[in-house]
Scaffold this motif. Structure first.
Motif, PDB file in Angstrom:
ATOM      1  N   LEU A   1      45.008  47.104  32.801  1.00 39.23           N
ATOM      2  CA  LEU A   1      44.203  46.273  33.693  1.00 39.23           C
ATOM      3  C   LEU A   1      44.358  44.815  33.250  1.00 39.23           C
ATOM      4  CD1 LEU A   1      42.113  46.196  36.026  1.00 39.23           C
ATOM      5  CD2 LEU A   1      40.321  46.333  34.271  1.00 39.23           C
ATOM      6  N   VAL A   2      45.276  44.103  33.896  1.00 41.80           N
ATOM      7  CA  VAL A   2      45.559  42.722  33.491  1.00 41.80           C
ATOM      8  C   VAL A   2      45.580  41.765  34.674  1.00 41.80           C
ATOM      9  CG1 VAL A   2      46.849  43.370  31.426  1.00 41.80           C
ATOM     10  CG2 VAL A   2      48.039  43.198  33.617  1.00 41.80           C
ATOM     11  N   GLY A   3      45.223  42.225  35.857  1.00 44.32           N
ATOM     12  CA  GLY A   3      45.270  41.350  37.024  1.00 44.32           C
ATOM     13  C   GLY A   3      46.652  41.311  37.620  1.00 44.32           C
ATOM     14  N   TYR A   4      46.987  40.204  38.259  1.00 48.10           N
ATOM     15  CA  TYR A   4      48.251  40.065  38.960  1.00 48.10           C
ATOM     16  C   TYR A   4      48.990  38.821  38.489  1.00 48.10           C
ATOM     17  CZ  TYR A   4      46.128  43.401  42.178  1.00 48.10           C
ATOM     18  OH  TYR A   4      45.538  44.515  42.720  1.00 48.10           O
ATOM     19  N   ALA A   5      50.303  38.866  38.544  1.00 47.94           N
ATOM     20  CA  ALA A   5      51.143  37.732  38.175  1.00 47.94           C
ATOM     21  C   ALA A   5      52.173  37.506  39.263  1.00 47.94           C
ATOM     22  CB  ALA A   5      51.834  37.990  36.837  1.00 47.94           C
ATOM     23  N   ALA A   6      52.622  36.284  39.378  1.00 47.26           N
ATOM     24  CA  ALA A   6      53.657  35.941  40.343  1.00 47.26           C
ATOM     25  C   ALA A   6      54.709  35.094  39.651  1.00 47.26           C
ATOM     26  CB  ALA A   6      53.061  35.165  41.514  1.00 47.26           C
ATOM     27  N   GLU A   7      55.951  35.283  40.040  1.00 49.06           N
ATOM     28  CA  GLU A   7      57.047  34.490  39.487  1.00 49.06           C
ATOM     29  C   GLU A   7      57.870  33.905  40.617  1.00 49.06           C
ATOM     30  OE1 GLU A   7      59.351  36.897  36.871  1.00 49.06           O
ATOM     31  OE2 GLU A   7      58.002  36.576  35.160  1.00 49.06           O
ATOM     32  N   ALA A   8      58.144  32.629  40.528  1.00 47.77           N
ATOM     33  CA  ALA A   8      59.020  31.962  41.483  1.00 47.77           C
ATOM     34  C   ALA A   8      60.235  31.450  40.731  1.00 47.77           C
ATOM     35  CB  ALA A   8      58.285  30.810  42.165  1.00 47.77           C
TER      36      ALA A   8
ATOM     37  N   ARG B   1      30.027  49.955  39.101  1.00 50.84           N
ATOM     38  CA  ARG B   1      28.650  49.454  39.163  1.00 50.84           C
ATOM     39  C   ARG B   1      28.399  48.406  38.073  1.00 50.84           C
ATOM     40  NH1 ARG B   1      28.170  54.967  40.276  1.00 50.84           N
ATOM     41  NH2 ARG B   1      27.229  55.444  42.300  1.00 50.84           N
ATOM     42  N   ARG B   2      29.282  47.432  38.059  1.00 48.09           N
ATOM     43  CA  ARG B   2      29.172  46.327  37.110  1.00 48.09           C
ATOM     44  C   ARG B   2      29.175  45.009  37.874  1.00 48.09           C
ATOM     45  NH1 ARG B   2      29.902  47.904  31.676  1.00 48.09           N
ATOM     46  NH2 ARG B   2      29.669  50.173  31.651  1.00 48.09           N
ATOM     47  N   ALA B   3      28.696  43.965  37.229  1.00 50.61           N
ATOM     48  CA  ALA B   3      28.698  42.640  37.829  1.00 50.61           C
ATOM     49  C   ALA B   3      30.128  42.101  37.872  1.00 50.61           C
ATOM     50  CB  ALA B   3      27.811  41.695  37.023  1.00 50.61           C
ATOM     51  N   PRO B   4      30.465  41.324  38.889  1.00 53.23           N
ATOM     52  CA  PRO B   4      31.816  40.753  38.970  1.00 53.23           C
ATOM     53  C   PRO B   4      32.201  39.952  37.727  1.00 53.23           C
ATOM     54  CG  PRO B   4      30.674  40.475  41.066  1.00 53.23           C
ATOM     55  CD  PRO B   4      29.654  40.992  40.091  1.00 53.23           C
ATOM     56  N   GLU B   5      31.230  39.266  37.127  1.00 58.20           N
ATOM     57  CA  GLU B   5      31.536  38.485  35.936  1.00 58.20           C
ATOM     58  C   GLU B   5      32.035  39.381  34.800  1.00 58.20           C
ATOM     59  OE1 GLU B   5      28.665  38.429  37.580  1.00 58.20           O
ATOM     60  OE2 GLU B   5      28.895  36.500  38.646  1.00 58.20           O
ATOM     61  N   GLU B   6      31.439  40.552  34.669  1.00 52.26           N
ATOM     62  CA  GLU B   6      31.859  41.462  33.610  1.00 52.26           C
ATOM     63  C   GLU B   6      33.248  42.018  33.912  1.00 52.26           C
ATOM     64  OE1 GLU B   6      30.245  45.295  31.034  1.00 52.26           O
ATOM     65  OE2 GLU B   6      29.123  44.602  32.795  1.00 52.26           O
ATOM     66  N   VAL B   7      33.534  42.299  35.182  1.00 57.13           N
ATOM     67  CA  VAL B   7      34.857  42.802  35.547  1.00 57.13           C
ATOM     68  C   VAL B   7      35.923  41.751  35.268  1.00 57.13           C
ATOM     69  CG1 VAL B   7      36.315  43.617  37.438  1.00 57.13           C
ATOM     70  CG2 VAL B   7      33.945  44.384  37.275  1.00 57.13           C
ATOM     71  N   ARG B   8      35.635  40.496  35.570  1.00 58.00           N
ATOM     72  CA  ARG B   8      36.598  39.438  35.271  1.00 58.00           C
ATOM     73  C   ARG B   8      36.845  39.337  33.769  1.00 58.00           C
ATOM     74  NH1 ARG B   8      34.430  36.933  40.087  1.00 58.00           N
ATOM     75  NH2 ARG B   8      32.582  36.172  38.988  1.00 58.00           N
ATOM     76  N   ARG B   9      35.813  39.542  32.977  1.00 61.00           N
ATOM     77  CA  ARG B   9      35.993  39.533  31.525  1.00 61.00           C
ATOM     78  C   ARG B   9      36.859  40.710  31.096  1.00 61.00           C
ATOM     79  NH1 ARG B   9      34.328  41.984  27.136  1.00 61.00           N
ATOM     80  NH2 ARG B   9      32.967  43.397  28.298  1.00 61.00           N
ATOM     81  N   TRP B  10      36.633  41.882  31.706  1.00 61.04           N
ATOM     82  CA  TRP B  10      37.459  43.050  31.414  1.00 61.04           C
ATOM     83  C   TRP B  10      38.941  42.730  31.655  1.00 61.04           C
ATOM     84  CZ3 TRP B  10      34.489  47.542  34.303  1.00 61.04           C
ATOM     85  CH2 TRP B  10      33.451  48.007  33.478  1.00 61.04           C
ATOM     86  N   ILE B  11      39.212  42.117  32.802  1.00 62.90           N
ATOM     87  CA  ILE B  11      40.597  41.803  33.151  1.00 62.90           C
ATOM     88  C   ILE B  11      41.201  40.807  32.162  1.00 62.90           C
ATOM     89  CG2 ILE B  11      42.077  40.780  34.923  1.00 62.90           C
ATOM     90  CD1 ILE B  11      40.053  41.850  37.021  1.00 62.90           C
ATOM     91  N   ASP B  12      40.418  39.836  31.771  1.00 60.07           N
ATOM     92  CA  ASP B  12      40.925  38.782  30.886  1.00 60.07           C
ATOM     93  C   ASP B  12      41.273  39.291  29.491  1.00 60.07           C
ATOM     94  OD1 ASP B  12      40.734  36.903  32.866  1.00 60.07           O
ATOM     95  OD2 ASP B  12      38.787  36.117  32.221  1.00 60.07           O
ATOM     96  N   VAL B  13      40.634  40.363  29.036  1.00 61.61           N
ATOM     97  CA  VAL B  13      40.902  40.847  27.679  1.00 61.61           C
ATOM     98  C   VAL B  13      41.730  42.127  27.681  1.00 61.61           C
ATOM     99  CG1 VAL B  13      38.845  39.748  26.721  1.00 61.61           C
ATOM    100  CG2 VAL B  13      38.686  42.086  27.590  1.00 61.61           C
ATOM    101  N   GLY B  14      42.303  42.494  28.864  1.00 58.37           N
ATOM    102  CA  GLY B  14      43.195  43.653  28.936  1.00 58.37           C
ATOM    103  C   GLY B  14      44.575  43.300  28.440  1.00 58.37           C
ATOM    104  N   PRO B  15      45.473  44.274  28.298  1.00 61.92           N
ATOM    105  CA  PRO B  15      45.333  45.709  28.604  1.00 61.92           C
ATOM    106  C   PRO B  15      44.583  46.465  27.511  1.00 61.92           C
ATOM    107  CG  PRO B  15      47.521  45.280  27.756  1.00 61.92           C
ATOM    108  CD  PRO B  15      46.841  43.949  27.842  1.00 61.92           C
ATOM    109  N   TYR B  16      44.369  47.767  27.758  1.00 61.83           N
ATOM    110  CA  TYR B  16      43.507  48.556  26.886  1.00 61.83           C
ATOM    111  C   TYR B  16      44.197  49.828  26.412  1.00 61.83           C
ATOM    112  CZ  TYR B  16      39.711  45.715  28.836  1.00 61.83           C
ATOM    113  OH  TYR B  16      38.910  44.675  29.214  1.00 61.83           O
ATOM    114  N   SER B  17      43.961  50.156  25.174  1.00 64.94           N
ATOM    115  CA  SER B  17      44.232  51.523  24.729  1.00 64.94           C
ATOM    116  C   SER B  17      43.146  52.400  25.334  1.00 64.94           C
ATOM    117  CB  SER B  17      44.189  51.612  23.208  1.00 64.94           C
ATOM    118  OG  SER B  17      42.864  51.375  22.734  1.00 64.94           O
ATOM    119  N   ALA B  18      43.373  53.695  25.356  1.00 67.52           N
ATOM    120  CA  ALA B  18      42.381  54.591  25.942  1.00 67.52           C
ATOM    121  C   ALA B  18      41.047  54.490  25.213  1.00 67.52           C
ATOM    122  CB  ALA B  18      42.900  56.026  25.921  1.00 67.52           C
TER     123      ALA B  18
END
Length: 571
Positions: A152-159, A221-238
């Motif tokens: 879970l790391v979000g999205y990236a784009a390359e040009a 069932r989490r706040a968007p702010e917490e989900v954004r934090r999850w994405i920012d500190v990914g990826p994750y081991s199980a």
């Protein structure tokens, strides 16, 4: 003949059902509490063999018993399970998923409807990425293998910009365009990625990132702010994903039955007691659903795909899939128009453009069919430039919210490889009769007069494109020009701009709308006409003599969007 054949077939189906009844009655005593599904690759919209593949199948050959092969079949299976009081729920085993957002949304809705019927959905994976995780978040319980990962790391784009590198090789790109946002030739003409390309990419990234946050926030069932934090500190081991609350637990595959509250025994298929594939479940139903033959055939809906680069001719000169030749597509449209059983046509567009001439030929063929029967254009990936032009002939254009639409603009030009030839010691002499005969030779650049001719041709082609869009969308050329110049839109932004008619429906809804316009509502069957293009690249097109004016893609080779599903990675 059909009056005799159909009753005979139905009689045989009935006899087969009756002969198997004793065994099924015995098996019914041990019907499972959970049914396992394996979701990976890219299931088709409808079952292969009964409907168009549309280039959307994720695997070849016979799938494993639990594999989801189509969204249609999954919908039927979940509806059947939802009505069975003996079924507690399903186990959804996630593999590497490669679907566009439109199919992801269908999967999420199907699982949501199944849960609303009082059934349980447990999703399990060894490893998954942002796309698979969004589907898993629609389950009651999300599990990972202890050895797995959550990417879970979000999205990236390359040009990419190749001008400086080409210059070092002695190659100069000479291109002309109409449309400030027609960035396709910038791949070859710019030393750096332009601000326009950057802003275009950022607009798509913002939409996809926002949707990722929203889906995960609702599912977990989490706040968007917490989900954004999850994405920012990914990826994750199980283990780290479990500690952070992204998943509900860790479980080896062999322990899944115990996790579901079932027996821990395993059969030869690797399925624990109380959990088995849909195929085995159906075999144990006393009266499984039977597809009885109908005396009166269902009305037919024709599907004509326009996939990949659009080129003139048959389109059989490339390597691999993803090329639509105008001759092949027109032939398919004519066949669909002549087919008496086909009451309507869906033009499935998955093209980022190509030849201006080929695109106009396809558009005219679509318009001819539309004068005889309803035509709906459906886009779940991309309909840009020539791909969008082809869709203009339909009565309505349907695009899913995150499809890529627009790029109304043109460009054309050539490569001058005289510098490379000189470095290699290759001497080429151009001999002509006629002032412009050597205009597209790769051994020199354009003369001043040839540049004027190219500029005039670009302008003429662009104005013709604007006229076609304005006529089809009921707008003025000036209004379309304000939306054009190569601008690229997501489906939802294209709807707001008036370039498409609907964004709130998927493939099945678009098909139903086509049949509604044909005054043939109710069940229908699909038949594909055409398809089977071959792979082609913009670079090959340009280097291979396609230097004339063209409504080419906004650039399948210029930038890529990572993590958006296989059908939407442009490279």
């Amino acid at each position: 003949m059909r009056l005799l054949f159909v009753p005979l077939v139905n009689l045989l189906l009935l006899l087969r059902a009756l002969l198997g009844l004793p065994l099924r009655l015995l098996g019914a005593r041990s019907r499972p509490a959970f049914v396992r599904f394996r979701l990976s690759g890219e299931p088709s919209y409808r079952e292969p063999g009964r409907a168009p593949r549309l280039g959307l199948l994720g695997s070849q050959g016979r799938p494993e018993p639990a594999t989801v092969t189509s969204l249609e079949r999954l919908r039927e299976d979940l509806a059947l399970l939802a009505r069975d009081p003996a079924i507690k729920g399903i186990l959804l085993e996630m593999g590497e998923l490669a679907v566009p957002p439109a199919k992801r949304d269908v999967l999420v809705k199907l699982l949501g409807d199944f849960r609303a019927a009082g059934k349980r959905v447990v999703a399990w994976a060894v490893s998954t990425d942002s796309l698979g995780y969004q589907v898993m978040c629609s389950a009651d319980e999300v599990l990972l293998s202890p050895a797995g990962r959550l990417e879970l790391v979000g999205y990236a784009a390359e040009a990419t910009a190749l001008s400086e590198g080409l210059g070092r090789l002695g190659i100069q790109a000479h291109f002309f365009r109409r449309g400030e946002y027609k960035t396709a030739p910038e791949l070859f003409t710019h030393p750096q990625v332009s601000d326009i390309q950057r802003r275009t990419l950022e607009a798509f990234l913002d939409e996809r990132y926002g949707e990722l946050v929203d889906i995960v926030a609702r599912g977990r069932r989490r706040a968007p702010e917490e989900v954004r934090r999850w994405i920012d500190v990914g990826p994750y081991s199980a283990r780290r994903a479990a500690a952070e609350g992204l998943v509900d637990g860790l479980c080896d595959e062999m322990d899944l039955p115990k996790r579901l509250g079932l027996s821990t025994g395993e059969d030869e298929e690797g399925e624990g007691e109380g959990v088995e594939s849909m195929e085995l479940y159906r075999a144990r139903l006393p009266w499984p659903p039977v597809r009885w033959r109908r005396l009166k055939r269902k009305p037919r809906l024709a599907v004509v795909p326009v996939s990949g680069m659009i080129v003139t001719g048959k389109g059989g000169t490339g390597v691999g899939p993803e090329l639509s030749g105008s001759e092949t597509v027109v032939k398919a449209l004519r066949a669909a128009g002549r087919d008496r059983r086909s009451r309507a046509v869906v033009l499935y567009v998955a093209s980022s453009g190509g030849s201006a001439v080929a695109s106009e030929i396809i558009l005219e063929a679509v318009q001819r069919v539309a004068r005889k029967k309803p035509v709906i254009a459906f886009v779940d990936r991309v309909a840009a430039s020539g791909g969008y032009m082809a869709a203009l002939g339909a009565r309505e254009i349907w695009a899913t919210p995150h499809a890529i639409v627009g790029s109304i603009g043109v460009f054309g030009g050539k490569f001058d490889i005289s510098g490379l030839l000189a470095k290699l010691g290759v001497h080429r002499t151009l001999i002509t009769r006629g002032e412009s005969a050597g205009m597209f030779s790769s051994s020199r650049g354009f003369t001043e007069r040839e540049r004027e001719l190219m500029e005039a041709e670009m302008e003429e082609t662009y104005q013709a494109f604007l006229e076609r869009v304005a006529r089809a969308r009921g707008r003025t050329k000036e209004e379309i020009h304000a939306l054009a110049e190569g601008r690229v839109y997501s489906g939802q932004r294209a709807r707001a701009a008036g370039l498409v008619d609907r964004t709130e429906g998927g493939f099945e809804e678009a098909c139903a709308r086509a049949m509604e316009l044909a005054k043939a509502p109710g069940p229908f069957e699909l038949k594909t006409f055409g398809g089977g293009g071959r792979r082609f690249s913009l670079l090959r097109l340009l280097l291979g003599g396609g230097a004339q004016t063209g409504t080419y893609a906004f650039c399948p080779t210029a930038w890529s969007l990572e993590g958006f599903g296989r059908g939407e990675r442009f490279e």
